[in-house]
Design an enzyme around this catalytic site. Structure first.
Site, PDB file in Angstrom:
ATOM      1  N   ASP A  83      43.785  65.880   2.131  1.00 29.24           N
ATOM      2  CA  ASP A  83      45.017  65.338   3.001  1.00 29.24           C
ATOM      3  C   ASP A  83      44.720  64.048   3.584  1.00 29.24           C
ATOM      4  OD1 ASP A  83      45.899  67.837   2.659  1.00 29.24           O
ATOM      5  OD2 ASP A  83      45.079  68.814   4.252  1.00 29.24           O
TER       6      ASP A  83
ATOM      7  N   HIS B  23      31.056  40.012  -5.896  1.00 30.47           N
ATOM      8  CA  HIS B  23      32.051  40.783  -5.141  1.00 30.47           C
ATOM      9  C   HIS B  23      31.178  42.251  -4.643  1.00 30.47           C
ATOM     10  CE1 HIS B  23      36.380  39.267  -6.463  1.00 30.47           C
ATOM     11  NE2 HIS B  23      35.476  38.398  -5.609  1.00 30.47           N
TER      12      HIS B  23
ATOM     13  N   ASP C  51      31.719  37.033   2.859  1.00 24.10           N
ATOM     14  CA  ASP C  51      33.200  36.577   2.157  1.00 24.10           C
ATOM     15  C   ASP C  51      33.832  37.458   2.934  1.00 24.10           C
ATOM     16  OD1 ASP C  51      35.178  36.078   1.110  1.00 24.10           O
ATOM     17  OD2 ASP C  51      34.179  35.994  -0.799  1.00 24.10           O
TER      18      ASP C  51
ATOM     19  N   ASP D 173      40.708  33.960   3.718  1.00 20.20           N
ATOM     20  CA  ASP D 173      39.614  34.329   2.894  1.00 20.20           C
ATOM     21  C   ASP D 173      38.877  33.027   3.065  1.00 20.20           C
ATOM     22  OD1 ASP D 173      38.224  34.932   0.659  1.00 20.20           O
ATOM     23  OD2 ASP D 173      39.627  34.446  -1.027  1.00 20.20           O
TER      24      ASP D 173
ATOM     25  N   HIS E 179      32.000  31.433 -11.628  1.00 18.95           N
ATOM     26  CA  HIS E 179      33.491  31.555 -11.362  1.00 18.95           C
ATOM     27  C   HIS E 179      34.011  30.369 -11.028  1.00 18.95           C
ATOM     28  CE1 HIS E 179      32.636  30.605  -7.215  1.00 18.95           C
ATOM     29  NE2 HIS E 179      31.840  31.538  -7.164  1.00 18.95           N
TER      30      HIS E 179
ATOM     31  N   HIS F 284      41.552  30.158  -6.052  1.00 13.75           N
ATOM     32  CA  HIS F 284      42.809  31.016  -6.359  1.00 13.75           C
ATOM     33  C   HIS F 284      44.052  30.542  -5.514  1.00 13.75           C
ATOM     34  CE1 HIS F 284      41.562  33.641  -3.182  1.00 13.75           C
ATOM     35  NE2 HIS F 284      40.254  33.438  -3.743  1.00 13.75           N
TER      36      HIS F 284
ATOM     37  N   HIS G  82      44.489  37.220  -3.629  1.00 11.07           N
ATOM     38  CA  HIS G  82      44.626  36.601  -5.052  1.00 11.07           C
ATOM     39  C   HIS G  82      45.982  36.258  -5.239  1.00 11.07           C
ATOM     40  CE1 HIS G  82      40.137  37.611  -6.450  1.00 11.07           C
ATOM     41  NE2 HIS G  82      40.030  36.854  -5.295  1.00 11.07           N
TER      42      HIS G  82
ATOM     43  N   GLU H 204      36.075  27.384  -3.219  1.00  8.09           N
ATOM     44  CA  GLU H 204      34.995  28.278  -3.106  1.00  8.09           C
ATOM     45  C   GLU H 204      33.992  28.106  -4.150  1.00  8.09           C
ATOM     46  OE1 GLU H 204      35.718  32.219  -3.606  1.00  8.09           O
ATOM     47  OE2 GLU H 204      37.913  32.052  -3.875  1.00  8.09           O
TER      48      GLU H 204
ATOM     49  N   TYR I 170      24.432  30.775  -7.561  1.00 11.53           N
ATOM     50  CA  TYR I 170      23.682  31.849  -7.455  1.00 11.53           C
ATOM     51  C   TYR I 170      22.190  31.897  -8.385  1.00 11.53           C
ATOM     52  CZ  TYR I 170      28.553  32.584  -5.896  1.00 11.53           C
ATOM     53  OH  TYR I 170      29.585  32.465  -5.435  1.00 11.53           O
TER      54      TYR I 170
ATOM     55  N   ARG J 266      27.793  30.634  -1.569  1.00  8.51           N
ATOM     56  CA  ARG J 266      29.422  30.298  -1.654  1.00  8.51           C
ATOM     57  C   ARG J 266      29.819  29.940  -0.358  1.00  8.51           C
ATOM     58  NH1 ARG J 266      30.570  34.698  -4.019  1.00  8.51           N
ATOM     59  NH2 ARG J 266      31.812  35.897  -2.438  1.00  8.51           N
TER      60      ARG J 266
ATOM     61  N   GLU K 237      33.813  29.026   1.410  1.00 11.49           N
ATOM     62  CA  GLU K 237      35.085  29.034   0.716  1.00 11.49           C
ATOM     63  C   GLU K 237      35.979  28.718   1.986  1.00 11.49           C
ATOM     64  OE1 GLU K 237      36.039  32.901  -0.024  1.00 11.49           O
ATOM     65  OE2 GLU K 237      37.821  32.143  -1.174  1.00 11.49           O
TER      66      GLU K 237
HETATM   67  N1  GLY Z   1      37.179  37.317  -1.515  1.00  7.35           N
HETATM   68  C1  GLY Z   1      37.672  37.353  -2.674  1.00  7.35           C
HETATM   69  C2  GLY Z   1      37.445  35.833  -3.161  1.00  7.35           C
HETATM   70  O1  GLY Z   1      37.010  34.892  -2.553  1.00  7.35           O
HETATM   71  O2  GLY Z   1      38.376  35.628  -4.022  1.00  7.35           O
HETATM   72 MN    MN Z   2      38.494  33.581  -2.699  1.00  2.83          MN
HETATM   73 MN    MN Z   3      36.662  35.062  -0.498  1.00  2.00          MN
END
Ligand code: GLY
Ligand code: MN
Ligand code: MN
Length: 435
Positions: free
Chosen positions: A36, A240, A257, A268, A347, A351, A358, A381, A385, A403, A405
């Site tokens: 529920d 992630h 992050d 973000d 990466h 974005h 995103h 970003e 790593y 990272r 960002e």
């Molecule tokens: N927080 C996800 C990214 O940085 O794309």
């Molecule tokens: Mn991001």
């Molecule tokens: Mn992020």
């Protein structure tokens, strides 16, 4: 968001659709977490972009040029018993009076009313493949109209991707959208500062997450744009990582992050710093390299440059730096060409960001990278790593994940870093953490 903004968007979309068209857009379904218990409800971004309507079980219909009503909202009927449990509903009257619909019908009447509207139109603007149940209903309505062909009913002849038009609109943020995004960015920056101040060995990652969420709430943001990623040591190397379940220890680097959402607009931000507030030499060397890459990338965010220019700048800076630190061996040109940096920087540099973290919007137009234009907002970003066991890499670099960002809006003559309120140089971070 001001109400006139939703109206302006609908008008702009209807102008592009032209007469003889119908747009149909359901909002997001409510999802069950277990038995529920539901997940907190969040409307569909495209639907909310055009309506500002926050309730579930609603469908937007736009029929440009239709005399009785161009903007029709199908939504829940008011029900005193349900409202006692779940809170007030707008009902049909609210849809018209508060949300500007020309007309509104109970959602339960959709099967009776919408096919009659479809019959009158030649072109259907619809987003296929996002809501399987609704896709099926739409094809049933279209088939029912086809069956009536012998009695002279014509019906639609074309289905057009609504997302193509809508996402192009969403890519360019208006002044009011930028205002909301600045607000989300400011709140997240305060929450990042708070976590920096309380971070110390012995706390759990989820406790730092809670501190971030608490400070966002304290500053006026109830929701997060995505689940916070809070990882120390090797966890910082999982891009992630959202388990956030380990204890943070002295001498580790913490990567956080996280970004709040305000009125369905995301922020973000990632910051990385030593748990004990003081960078060791290897931590500082890698950190300053990521920061240099981020600054080089941000410098490329301006009108006329293309989407990939910031990424190219970050890749070159990181590759050059990794050679200097002895982590990569070879010439810059060859290592970039063979993408050797990907072992440490796997990466892309960012974005689009907007209502979705995103966000929507094409990255290429006619096969080439899109040019940056004022009003577009993107993240920058880069990261490095190096998990334990990385082959050919000295141990002193192991278990460092970094990272950095920020959210960056393209302006007329350059860019505006929306998330500038949260510090990122080594000296600034060490000063805040020592205070
Ligand atoms: N927080 C996800 C990214 O940085 O794309
Ligand atoms: Mn991001
Ligand atoms: Mn992020």
């Amino acid at each position: 968001m001001v109400k006139s903004e939703f109206k302006r968007r609908r008008r702009e979309l209807m102008r592009m659709m032209g007469p003889g068209s119908i747009a149909i857009l359901p909002t997001a379904p409510q999802l069950i977490r277990n038995r529920d218990v539901h997940y907190p409800y969040r409307p569909d971004s495209d639907f909310y972009y055009l309506t500002g309507f926050p309730e579930p079980e609603a469908v937007l219909v736009l029929i440009p040029g239709r005399k009785q009503a161009e903007y029709i909202l199908f939504n829940r009927e008011r029900d005193p018993v349900k409202e006692q449990w779940d809170g007030a509903m707008a009902g049909q009257e609210g849809a018209v009076d508060e949300y500007g619909a020309d007309d509104s019908f109970p959602i339960g009447d959709l099967d009776d009313i919408l096919p009659r509207m479809l019959e009158q139109c030649e072109r259907i603007f619809y987003i296929m493949g996002c809501n399987a149940k609704f896709d099926k209903r739409l094809s049933e309505w279209i088939n029912a109209i086809r069956c009536e062909a012998r009695s002279g009913v014509q019906g639609p002849v074309e289905i057009i991707a609504l997302d193509h038009y809508l996402h192009e609109m969403r890519l360019y943020k208006s002044r009011s959208e930028l205002k909301v995004m600045r607000q989300a960015a400011r709140i997240s920056a305060k929450a990042h500062k708070r976590v920096m101040q309380v971070c110390k060995a012995g706390l759990w990652e989820y406790q730092l997450e809670a501190e971030f969420v608490r400070e966002c709430a304290h500053q006026g943001a109830k929701s997060q744009a995505y689940p916070p990623i809070v990882g120390a040591g090797i966890n910082a190397c999982t891009l992630h990582y959202i388990d956030n379940m380990d204890k943070v220890a002295d001498k580790q680097m913490l990567l956080i992050d996280a970004g709040c959402e305000v009125d369905c607009y995301a922020s973000d931000i990632t910051r990385t710093y030593p748990v004990n507030g003081s960078f060791s030499k290897p931590q500082r060397e890698l950190y300053e390299l990521v920061l240099a890459a981020q600054e080089a990338a941000i410098a490329k965010v301006k009108p006329g440059n293309h989407w990939n220019d910031p990424h190219d700048a970050a890749v070159r800076t990181i590759t050059r730096g990794l050679i200097k630190l002895g982590i990569l061996k070879g010439t810059l040109a060859k290592l970039v060409r063979e993408e050797k940096y990907k072992a440490f920087f796997p990466h892309r540099t960012g974005h689009w960001i907007g209502m979705d973290v995103h966000d929507v919007g094409d990255y290429k137009v006619d096969g080439t990278w899109r040019l940056l234009e004022p009003g577009m907002v993107l993240t920058i970003e880069p990261g490095i790593y190096i998990p334990a066991g990385s082959k050919g890499v000295a141990k002193k670099w192991w278990n460092i994940g970094i990272r950095i960002e920020d959210d960056v809006a393209v302006t007329k003559d350059g860019c505006e870093v929306l998330t500038k309120d949260i510090v990122k140089t080594v000296a600034e971070i060490e000063a805040i953490m020592a205070a």
